[in-house]
Design a protein around this motif. Structure first.
Motif, PDB file in Angstrom:
ATOM      1  N   ALA A  50       0.833  -1.207   0.000  1.00  0.00           N
ATOM      2  CA  ALA A  50       0.000   0.000   0.000  1.00  0.00           C
ATOM      3  C   ALA A  50       0.865   1.254   0.000  1.00  0.00           C
ATOM      4  CB  ALA A  50      -0.921  -0.010   1.221  1.00  0.00           C
ATOM      5  N   ALA A  51       1.990   1.221   0.718  1.00  0.00           N
ATOM      6  CA  ALA A  51       2.898   2.365   0.711  1.00  0.00           C
ATOM      7  C   ALA A  51       3.524   2.551  -0.665  1.00  0.00           C
ATOM      8  CB  ALA A  51       3.978   2.176   1.776  1.00  0.00           C
ATOM      9  N   ALA A  52       3.892   1.451  -1.318  1.00  0.00           N
ATOM     10  CA  ALA A  52       4.503   1.548  -2.646  1.00  0.00           C
ATOM     11  C   ALA A  52       3.533   2.152  -3.654  1.00  0.00           C
ATOM     12  CB  ALA A  52       4.942   0.157  -3.104  1.00  0.00           C
ATOM     13  N   ALA A  53       2.257   1.797  -3.569  1.00  0.00           N
ATOM     14  CA  ALA A  53       1.264   2.363  -4.480  1.00  0.00           C
ATOM     15  C   ALA A  53       1.167   3.876  -4.295  1.00  0.00           C
ATOM     16  CB  ALA A  53      -0.091   1.700  -4.241  1.00  0.00           C
ATOM     17  N   ARG A  54       1.174   4.316  -3.055  1.00  0.00           N
ATOM     18  CA  ARG A  54       1.085   5.752  -2.788  1.00  0.00           C
ATOM     19  C   ARG A  54       2.359   6.486  -3.213  1.00  0.00           C
ATOM     20  NH1 ARG A  54      -2.217   2.879  -0.207  1.00  0.00           N
ATOM     21  NH2 ARG A  54      -4.181   3.651   0.658  1.00  0.00           N
ATOM     22  N   ALA A  55       3.510   5.834  -3.077  1.00  0.00           N
ATOM     23  CA  ALA A  55       4.758   6.453  -3.539  1.00  0.00           C
ATOM     24  C   ALA A  55       4.730   6.664  -5.041  1.00  0.00           C
ATOM     25  CB  ALA A  55       5.946   5.573  -3.139  1.00  0.00           C
ATOM     26  N   ALA A  56       4.212   5.679  -5.780  1.00  0.00           N
ATOM     27  CA  ALA A  56       4.136   5.807  -7.232  1.00  0.00           C
ATOM     28  C   ALA A  56       3.135   6.886  -7.638  1.00  0.00           C
ATOM     29  CB  ALA A  56       3.755   4.462  -7.842  1.00  0.00           C
ATOM     30  N   LEU A  57       2.006   6.941  -6.941  1.00  0.00           N
ATOM     31  CA  LEU A  57       1.028   7.998  -7.202  1.00  0.00           C
ATOM     32  C   LEU A  57       1.640   9.370  -6.933  1.00  0.00           C
ATOM     33  CD1 LEU A  57      -1.863   9.100  -7.699  1.00  0.00           C
ATOM     34  CD2 LEU A  57      -2.313   8.666  -5.264  1.00  0.00           C
ATOM     35  N   LEU A  58       2.370   9.477  -5.838  1.00  0.00           N
ATOM     36  CA  LEU A  58       3.016  10.733  -5.501  1.00  0.00           C
ATOM     37  C   LEU A  58       3.929  11.200  -6.622  1.00  0.00           C
ATOM     38  CD1 LEU A  58       4.073  12.947  -3.535  1.00  0.00           C
ATOM     39  CD2 LEU A  58       5.624  11.221  -2.614  1.00  0.00           C
ATOM     40  N   ALA A  59       4.719  10.292  -7.156  1.00  0.00           N
ATOM     41  CA  ALA A  59       5.649  10.664  -8.221  1.00  0.00           C
ATOM     42  C   ALA A  59       4.924  11.222  -9.434  1.00  0.00           C
ATOM     43  CB  ALA A  59       6.491   9.455  -8.615  1.00  0.00           C
ATOM     44  N   ASP A  60       3.751  10.709  -9.727  1.00  0.00           N
ATOM     45  CA  ASP A  60       2.995  11.208 -10.871  1.00  0.00           C
ATOM     46  C   ASP A  60       2.269  12.518 -10.591  1.00  0.00           C
ATOM     47  OD1 ASP A  60       3.770   9.262 -12.583  1.00  0.00           O
ATOM     48  OD2 ASP A  60       1.872   8.173 -12.618  1.00  0.00           O
ATOM     49  N   LEU A  61       1.929  12.762  -9.330  1.00  0.00           N
ATOM     50  CA  LEU A  61       1.143  13.958  -9.007  1.00  0.00           C
ATOM     51  C   LEU A  61       1.999  15.187  -8.737  1.00  0.00           C
ATOM     52  CD1 LEU A  61      -1.715  12.691  -6.631  1.00  0.00           C
ATOM     53  CD2 LEU A  61      -1.854  13.258  -9.060  1.00  0.00           C
ATOM     54  N   LEU A  62       3.219  15.000  -8.303  1.00  0.00           N
ATOM     55  CA  LEU A  62       4.030  16.170  -7.939  1.00  0.00           C
ATOM     56  C   LEU A  62       4.328  17.037  -9.151  1.00  0.00           C
ATOM     57  CD1 LEU A  62       6.664  14.842  -5.389  1.00  0.00           C
ATOM     58  CD2 LEU A  62       4.867  16.526  -4.966  1.00  0.00           C
ATOM     59  N   GLU A 151     -13.025   9.639   0.122  1.00  0.00           N
ATOM     60  CA  GLU A 151     -13.929   9.858  -1.002  1.00  0.00           C
ATOM     61  C   GLU A 151     -13.740   8.742  -2.022  1.00  0.00           C
ATOM     62  OE1 GLU A 151     -13.314  13.737  -2.640  1.00  0.00           O
ATOM     63  OE2 GLU A 151     -14.647  14.694  -1.178  1.00  0.00           O
ATOM     64  N   PRO A 152     -14.805   8.354  -2.745  1.00  0.00           N
ATOM     65  CA  PRO A 152     -14.700   7.226  -3.688  1.00  0.00           C
ATOM     66  C   PRO A 152     -13.604   7.391  -4.725  1.00  0.00           C
ATOM     67  CG  PRO A 152     -16.997   7.853  -3.350  1.00  0.00           C
ATOM     68  CD  PRO A 152     -16.177   8.895  -2.675  1.00  0.00           C
ATOM     69  N   GLY A 153     -13.374   8.607  -5.172  1.00  0.00           N
ATOM     70  CA  GLY A 153     -12.381   8.819  -6.213  1.00  0.00           C
ATOM     71  C   GLY A 153     -10.962   8.502  -5.783  1.00  0.00           C
ATOM     72  N   TYR A 154     -10.700   8.482  -4.484  1.00  0.00           N
ATOM     73  CA  TYR A 154      -9.343   8.215  -3.990  1.00  0.00           C
ATOM     74  C   TYR A 154      -8.931   6.780  -4.307  1.00  0.00           C
ATOM     75  CZ  TYR A 154      -5.473   7.777  -0.643  1.00  0.00           C
ATOM     76  OH  TYR A 154      -4.256   7.547  -0.057  1.00  0.00           O
ATOM     77  N   ALA A 155      -9.798   5.834  -4.026  1.00  0.00           N
ATOM     78  CA  ALA A 155      -9.486   4.435  -4.325  1.00  0.00           C
ATOM     79  C   ALA A 155      -9.290   4.233  -5.825  1.00  0.00           C
ATOM     80  CB  ALA A 155     -10.594   3.524  -3.799  1.00  0.00           C
ATOM     81  N   GLU A 156     -10.082   4.912  -6.625  1.00  0.00           N
ATOM     82  CA  GLU A 156      -9.935   4.795  -8.080  1.00  0.00           C
ATOM     83  C   GLU A 156      -8.606   5.377  -8.533  1.00  0.00           C
ATOM     84  OE1 GLU A 156     -11.951   3.234 -10.250  1.00  0.00           O
ATOM     85  OE2 GLU A 156     -12.979   2.556  -8.424  1.00  0.00           O
ATOM     86  N   LEU A 158      -5.852   5.369  -6.876  1.00  0.00           N
ATOM     87  CA  LEU A 158      -4.772   4.465  -6.495  1.00  0.00           C
ATOM     88  C   LEU A 158      -4.736   3.177  -7.310  1.00  0.00           C
ATOM     89  CD1 LEU A 158      -4.803   4.709  -2.581  1.00  0.00           C
ATOM     90  CD2 LEU A 158      -2.852   5.207  -4.060  1.00  0.00           C
ATOM     91  N   ARG A 159      -5.857   2.799  -7.885  1.00  0.00           N
ATOM     92  CA  ARG A 159      -5.978   1.479  -8.514  1.00  0.00           C
ATOM     93  C   ARG A 159      -4.888   1.202  -9.555  1.00  0.00           C
ATOM     94  NH1 ARG A 159     -10.325  -1.188  -7.649  1.00  0.00           N
ATOM     95  NH2 ARG A 159     -11.581   0.696  -7.448  1.00  0.00           N
ATOM     96  N   PRO A 160      -4.532   2.121 -10.437  1.00  0.00           N
ATOM     97  CA  PRO A 160      -3.500   1.806 -11.447  1.00  0.00           C
ATOM     98  C   PRO A 160      -2.110   1.552 -10.857  1.00  0.00           C
ATOM     99  CG  PRO A 160      -4.787   3.735 -12.088  1.00  0.00           C
ATOM    100  CD  PRO A 160      -5.127   3.454 -10.671  1.00  0.00           C
ATOM    101  N   TYR A 161      -1.918   1.909  -9.588  1.00  0.00           N
ATOM    102  CA  TYR A 161      -0.598   1.778  -8.979  1.00  0.00           C
ATOM    103  C   TYR A 161      -0.505   0.567  -8.055  1.00  0.00           C
ATOM    104  CZ  TYR A 161      -0.438   6.591 -10.603  1.00  0.00           C
ATOM    105  OH  TYR A 161      -0.490   7.714 -11.380  1.00  0.00           O
ATOM    106  N   ALA A 162      -1.516  -0.288  -8.070  1.00  0.00           N
ATOM    107  CA  ALA A 162      -1.584  -1.395  -7.115  1.00  0.00           C
ATOM    108  C   ALA A 162      -0.432  -2.379  -7.265  1.00  0.00           C
ATOM    109  CB  ALA A 162      -2.917  -2.117  -7.246  1.00  0.00           C
ATOM    110  N   THR A 163       0.173  -2.468  -8.436  1.00  0.00           N
ATOM    111  CA  THR A 163       1.254  -3.444  -8.651  1.00  0.00           C
ATOM    112  C   THR A 163       2.644  -2.855  -8.431  1.00  0.00           C
ATOM    113  OG1 THR A 163       1.288  -2.929 -11.014  1.00  0.00           O
ATOM    114  CG2 THR A 163      -0.151  -4.733 -10.285  1.00  0.00           C
ATOM    115  N   ALA A 164       2.706  -1.612  -8.014  1.00  0.00           N
ATOM    116  CA  ALA A 164       4.020  -0.997  -7.774  1.00  0.00           C
ATOM    117  C   ALA A 164       4.754  -1.731  -6.658  1.00  0.00           C
ATOM    118  CB  ALA A 164       3.850   0.473  -7.406  1.00  0.00           C
TER     119      ALA A 164
END
Length: 604
Positions: A50-62, A151-156, A158-164
């Protein structure tokens, strides 16, 4: 995953000494209980994933070129430690945003630390209403992002980053010197300063505590103190990572839910600050209080009396320690320490108590026949570390850096005294010093005495202005919802406390059911000082017989020799004295409510 706008690096894992390495170690650990909260239990592997997924999301959002700072405005929900771990993996920085801040102060905290991403929950969205901050822009391209975790959109999202995988995507190399946290000071002497904590310092602190307390893989750390504060992260979460222990969360501290939570989650270790221990001791006793899995609590300001009561009732040892949030000085508890002592200087620390104006070392307090320290007033000074220290600076505040490290020493801003055997005793914050009739007093020393008064649950001591010059001592006493103040008994108690300085007895006494607390469960001294003796609760006082000589003497009645209610006419006459001496502007608070009268006293 989509391509990152901030050009994330893909590189081998760094060497030892990083929080990122500790998070990656969980990836290969299938054991349950890595993260426990209400309705949730993640394995160690699932926590790292779960931490890895958020790290990958962070890299794309910054945004490109932005500081990789993530403001986290959350209660102790599972998302908080997951974003801490994600920041470690990505080489980013978590800014702990205090949800008790409001309006311009909250906006200042977020803007000063240059948060490029803000993670929050619906419960705190109202705090952001009306704030003009780029980071509050939601959705679409732009310079900032706001993520709402429930919010529902948060899980959506994160979904593409689940395999990070941990360490697959970073925004900066997660090296020991990489900034990991910006944690705010209390702000008691100005705007809160953001303390820099690197990955290396966090690992070092966690390792030291894990070794000291023999914490291991079978332990479960109960985090009930707020994670935006350094105590919970540095003394709770970091030792769990270094020891391979589990983490259990309480959304907020609750005295009534404490034991049920501890039992349900199998917690063995917890941290505390401020008055949390007193709140637990104030709960109704039960025969099964000691039937719990806890073996240790670590924190500050419980006091020896309450620590003994806690151990006797709950069967749990409390260990008091002292360490500045800046990492510049630390004192280590020793089981042989005399009552009231914090401990000795931690290894590698050249600690001393010095005059804050001259830098000369203060004389040491002596120990009287009854074992209590004597000659304390002359021994009190500021605690400094004259040796190497771990202070890593404040975020973009060179003036504060210089003040903290002047003359090559680290100045803690805390008052202590040292006894002749070398034990250090806490005496309060430097801004809690009082000057009464030319004599310097420390609030904490007086508080430690008042806390032993029968019927008093807890006490806070602070300065109010004297009508002519300097300060007078005011005490707020918590007596519980059914308590009452016994002025004769209080005077008799003070008369018997020979360790009190001659000017230390309170001139004013405010009676409350409980003391006001900050979000980190420390006494809200700023609120008490602002109100002074013009507060809605009952105030008792020792009147001035002659305002020209407010202390003890031929023409002045000494505080502590007799208390009476501060009535409306008393207050009017007292304010007139301040006005006559040009000091009316120093008096805090406001008019008393109509019909105010003191609470009934106990006679006898």
């Amino acid at each position: 995953m989509s391509a990152s706008v901030s050009a994330p690096r893909r590189h081998p894992a760094p060497g030892a000494g990083t929080v990122a390495e500790l998070v990656r170690a969980q990836w290969h650990d299938p054991r349950p209980g890595g993260l426990r909260a209400a309705g949730l239990s993640l394995t160690r592997h699932a926590t790292a994933a779960a931490a890895a997924a958020r790290a990958a999301l962070l890299a794309d959002l910054l945004p490109r070129g932005a500081e990789p700072h993530i403001g986290v405005l959350l209660d102790n929900t599972p998302e908080y430690p997951l974003w801490l771990a994600a920041a470690a993996l990505a080489g980013a920085t978590v800014v702990g945003v205090n949800p008790t801040r409001r309006g311009a102060e909250l906006a200042r905290d977020i803007s000063h630390t240059e948060c490029a991403l803000l993670v929050t929950e619906r419960a705190h969205l109202a705090l952001l209403d009306g704030l003009e901050l780029p980071v509050l822009r939601r959705g679409g391209p732009g310079p900032g992002r706001l993520l709402v975790t429930d919010e529902p959109g948060y899980a959506e999202l994160l979904r593409p980053y689940a395999t990070a995988e941990p360490g697959e995507v970073t925004v900066a190399p997660p090296e020991p010197s990489r900034r990991m946290l910006l944690t705010f000071t209390s702000g008691s002497t100005g705007a809160p300063k953001a303390v820099v904590v690197t990955q290396g310092r966090l690992v070092g602190a966690g390792s030291a505590l894990a070794d000291r307390f023999a914490l291991g893989r079978d332990d479960v750390h109960y985090l009930c103190m707020p994670l935006f504060h350094g105590n919970a992260v540095i003394a709770g979460w970091a030792p769990a990572l270094t020891a391979g222990a589990g983490v259990a969360l309480a959304r907020r501290f609750s005295a009534s839910r404490f034991l049920p939570d501890v039992r349900a989650r199998g917690a063995t270790y917890f941290t505390y600050v401020g008055r949390a221990i007193q709140y637990l001791l104030a709960t109704p006793p039960r025969e099964d209080d000691a039937d719990n899995p806890l073996r240790l609590g670590f924190g500050t300001e419980a006091g020896p009396v309450d620590a003994d009561r806690f151990a006797a009732r709950f069967g749990v040892r409390l260990v008091e320690g002292y360490g500045s949030s800046e990492g510049g000085a630390a004192l280590q508890h020793d089981p042989d320490a005399p009552p009231g002592a914090v401990g000795r200087a931690a290894p590698g620390t050249d600690a001393a108590v010095v005059d804050p104006d001259t830098g000369t070392e203060r004389p040491r307090a002596r120990r009287g026949p009854d074992g209590r320290p004597t000659e304390v007033a002359a021994a009190i000074g500021e605690l400094v570390n004259r040796g190497p220290n771990g202070f890593e600076g404040y975020w973009k505040n060179p003036a504060a850096d210089a003040a903290r490290t002047r003359n090559g020493w680290f100045w803690t801003g805390d008052l202590f005294f040292r006894d002749e055997e070398g034990w250090f005793h806490f005496a309060g914050r430097a801004d809690d010093r009082l000057r009464v009739d030319g004599e310097n007093l420390a609030a904490a020393v007086i508080e430690n005495t008042l806390a032993h008064c029968p019927g008093v649950h807890s006490a806070a001591v602070y300065a109010v202005p004297d009508p002519v010059s300097g300060d007078q001592v005011m005490a707020a006493l918590a007596v519980g919802p059914e308590g009452a103040f016994d002025p004769q008994g209080f005077s008799a108690f003070l008369a018997g406390r020979t360790e009190l300085a001659t000017k230390a007895a309170p001139r004013f006494v405010r009676i409350l059911p409980a003391l006001p607390l900050t979000a980190t469960h420390k006494i809200d001294r700023a609120a008490l000082r602002r109100a002074g003796f013009r507060c809605p609760e009952p105030v008792w006082w020792t009147p001035y017989e002659d305002v020209r000589e407010p202390g003890a003497g031929a023409r002045g009645r000494a505080p502590g020799t007799g208390y009476r209610p501060l009535t409306g006419p008393d207050l009017a006459a007292l304010l007139a004295r301040y006005e006559a001496h040009g000091r009316a502007g120093l008096v805090g608070g406001g008019p008393r409510p109509d019909g105010w009268s003191p609470a009934p006293s106990r006679r006898g």
